[in-house]
Motif scaffolding. Sequence first.
Motif, PDB file in Angstrom:
ATOM      1  N   LEU A 111       0.822  -1.206   0.000  1.00  9.01           N
ATOM      2  CA  LEU A 111       0.000   0.000   0.000  1.00  9.01           C
ATOM      3  C   LEU A 111       0.841   1.234   0.000  1.00  9.01           C
ATOM      4  O   LEU A 111       0.367   2.272  -0.381  1.00  9.01           O
ATOM      5  CB  LEU A 111      -0.913   0.032   1.221  1.00  9.01           C
ATOM      6  CG  LEU A 111      -2.004  -1.024   1.216  1.00  9.01           C
ATOM      7  CD1 LEU A 111      -2.628  -1.114   2.597  1.00  9.01           C
ATOM      8  CD2 LEU A 111      -3.059  -0.669   0.196  1.00  9.01           C
ATOM      9  N   THR A 122     -10.504  -8.454   0.825  1.00  9.02           N
ATOM     10  CA  THR A 122     -11.305  -7.248   0.642  1.00  9.02           C
ATOM     11  C   THR A 122     -11.807  -6.796   2.008  1.00  9.02           C
ATOM     12  O   THR A 122     -11.610  -7.469   3.016  1.00  9.02           O
ATOM     13  CB  THR A 122     -12.512  -7.488  -0.292  1.00  9.02           C
ATOM     14  OG1 THR A 122     -13.484  -8.302   0.404  1.00  9.02           O
ATOM     15  CG2 THR A 122     -12.089  -8.176  -1.575  1.00  9.02           C
ATOM     16  N   ASN A 123     -12.502  -5.661   2.045  1.00  9.28           N
ATOM     17  CA  ASN A 123     -13.040  -5.193   3.323  1.00  9.28           C
ATOM     18  C   ASN A 123     -14.346  -5.880   3.691  1.00  9.28           C
ATOM     19  O   ASN A 123     -14.915  -5.611   4.747  1.00  9.28           O
ATOM     20  CB  ASN A 123     -13.228  -3.675   3.309  1.00  9.28           C
ATOM     21  CG  ASN A 123     -14.326  -3.227   2.352  1.00  9.28           C
ATOM     22  OD1 ASN A 123     -14.599  -3.880   1.347  1.00  9.28           O
ATOM     23  ND2 ASN A 123     -14.928  -2.094   2.652  1.00  9.28           N
ATOM     24  N   GLN A 158      -9.053  -0.803   3.828  1.00  7.32           N
ATOM     25  CA  GLN A 158      -8.690  -0.942   2.428  1.00  7.32           C
ATOM     26  C   GLN A 158      -8.797  -2.384   1.954  1.00  7.32           C
ATOM     27  O   GLN A 158      -8.653  -3.328   2.730  1.00  7.32           O
ATOM     28  CB  GLN A 158      -7.265  -0.428   2.208  1.00  7.32           C
ATOM     29  CG  GLN A 158      -7.141   1.078   2.434  1.00  7.32           C
ATOM     30  CD  GLN A 158      -5.792   1.597   2.030  1.00  7.32           C
ATOM     31  OE1 GLN A 158      -5.299   1.286   0.955  1.00  7.32           O
ATOM     32  NE2 GLN A 158      -5.192   2.408   2.882  1.00  7.32           N
ATOM     33  N   SER A 159      -9.040  -2.538   0.645  1.00  8.67           N
ATOM     34  CA  SER A 159      -9.236  -3.839   0.026  1.00  8.67           C
ATOM     35  C   SER A 159      -8.231  -4.062  -1.083  1.00  8.67           C
ATOM     36  O   SER A 159      -7.592  -3.137  -1.568  1.00  8.67           O
ATOM     37  CB  SER A 159     -10.651  -3.935  -0.564  1.00  8.67           C
ATOM     38  OG  SER A 159     -11.630  -3.833   0.442  1.00  8.67           O
ATOM     39  N   ALA A 165      -4.356  -6.375   1.131  1.00 12.12           N
ATOM     40  CA  ALA A 165      -5.176  -5.660   2.105  1.00 12.12           C
ATOM     41  C   ALA A 165      -6.330  -6.536   2.577  1.00 12.12           C
ATOM     42  O   ALA A 165      -6.313  -7.740   2.433  1.00 12.12           O
ATOM     43  CB  ALA A 165      -5.668  -4.342   1.518  1.00 12.12           C
ATOM     44  N   SER A 208      -9.536   3.113   4.896  1.00 12.59           N
ATOM     45  CA  SER A 208      -9.956   3.247   3.503  1.00 12.59           C
ATOM     46  C   SER A 208     -10.035   4.702   3.066  1.00 12.59           C
ATOM     47  O   SER A 208     -10.085   4.987   1.865  1.00 12.59           O
ATOM     48  CB  SER A 208     -11.324   2.585   3.297  1.00 12.59           C
ATOM     49  OG  SER A 208     -12.311   3.215   4.100  1.00 12.59           O
ATOM     50  N   THR A 246      -5.557   6.887   2.323  1.00  6.88           N
ATOM     51  CA  THR A 246      -5.004   5.911   1.390  1.00  6.88           C
ATOM     52  C   THR A 246      -3.481   5.914   1.357  1.00  6.88           C
ATOM     53  O   THR A 246      -2.881   5.262   0.508  1.00  6.88           O
ATOM     54  CB  THR A 246      -5.538   6.178  -0.033  1.00  6.88           C
ATOM     55  OG1 THR A 246      -5.243   7.532  -0.397  1.00  6.88           O
ATOM     56  CG2 THR A 246      -7.024   5.933  -0.102  1.00  6.88           C
ATOM     57  N   GLY A 261      -1.875   4.487   3.491  1.00 10.75           N
ATOM     58  CA  GLY A 261      -1.541   3.150   3.951  1.00 10.75           C
ATOM     59  C   GLY A 261      -1.314   3.020   5.431  1.00 10.75           C
ATOM     60  O   GLY A 261      -0.826   1.990   5.896  1.00 10.75           O
TER      61      GLY A 261
END
Length: 492
Positions: A17, A189-190, A216-217, A221, A246, A249, A251
């Motif tokens: 990320l 994924t989330n 985050q997805s 992640a 999310s 971003t 990270g």
Amino acid sequence: MPHHVRTALAAAAAAALTGGLLAVAATTATAADPTTKAHADFNGDGYGDLAESAGSSTVGGKAGAGQIVVLYGTASGISATTPRQTLSQNSTGVPGTAEAGDGFGWSSAYGDFNDDGYDDLVVGAYKEDVSGDTDGGTVAVLWGSASGLKTGATLNDPAPSSHDKWGRTLAAGDYDGDGKDDLAVGATTNTIHVLKGGISTSGTAGGRYTIKPPIQSGGSAGPLNLTAGDVNGDKKTDLVVDGFDSVDTTGWNTNYFVPGTSSGLSVAAGQRMKPGVITDIGDVNGDGYGDVVTGVEWNAVEDGQEIPSAHKGGQVFVTYGSVDGPIAVDEIHQESGNIPGSSETDDAFGAELSLGDIDGDGVFDLAIGTPGEDLDGTTNAGAVTVLYGSKEGGQLSTTDRVQYFTQNTPYVPNQNDKGDGFGGELKLDDVNGDGKADLVVSTPWENDGNGAVTYLPSSGTKITTTGAKALYPGGIGVDTAGYPQFGANAAN
């Protein structure tokens, strides 16, 4: 230094990320209260049982296929000679077939999913290829009984095309308060899938739903860890999701509290929490609410501000529970109170932690791993700090009764060696039936990645080295080819 799977997966995400089932005689158990921090009891004999991973072990010549070792508690605790099961996907009754790189056992969780009074063990093989889907992942449940774990079933992925690594994270709890343990399953994924309790012998859940906390997805992640416990005291299990924000971003890591309700987990009623990648939940101040304890082993950033350089060796946040959920926060690091050592880059203080009542006073105590600690010139030898909860002080004490263990502590088996990572996994659990939590410490890189597990019992008032024992892969049926990392993760 290399850490166990939970922190290793977290580090990877950050970079992206920015034999058969044995019979064990036992008596029938009663179902544990799912809103308390109860030990696993797969055979119902009243002793706490452990499930320790060997997720990178070789099985039938297949490197990295993975195993999980179930250690049954007894009046003398655990050892290589007490009842155990060393299980792989080639074991009789375990779904699937051992294949190279599957990672069976890296993730696991326990709960009474079929409501028969015995705890069951859920095990993930999160890197298993499924029907041409590389790293699609699989999850199996192994059923508890009076004779221990018996045949199991596959818990099918309801959305295999939507994510990879099904079962990379797992957490069990009664999220809707109906008296049956549910299972939360994470992937890349989330979206977290919740399988409702009352799971059938064929693996069909009593119902399903999903939640999507704001993490985050994609890629590496999704949830880094899932931790279940009752934070707000309503007798419904809540969930803490360790992940990456999310919204931010860049990270940086964050945690998210998702409360349980009569209709299940509710993201709408959730809230953002302090950062961290390793979490446990238990009442450390005796007020009847579960407190959220989270470790931050690297140089963390919160709200765009880097944690002060003095704490770059890692730190632990204690977020106290209340009727309204998480509230006030304490911060613990190697400069706190009488905690031995000092914060140095890559110490990884808080890389692992576990809660349990060591002294039987009704409040939980905390074991903190520092697997990157250098000791007397030995790099990454590792250490463990034990802090005690208190009703009087209203918080964990960093000054009274602080204990500190290394492999050079008198009567602790083995010795400090470079890269061992003592404290890379921890479990406080009553495995000898005296009502006090014992300390089980993993050394994932002992003997060049073979791994080892050390048992340190409670004396009734504190952890003691009297009666300490060590378990090694060769003595419990784990192939030492490659890097099995026995003990690098334990079921929670």
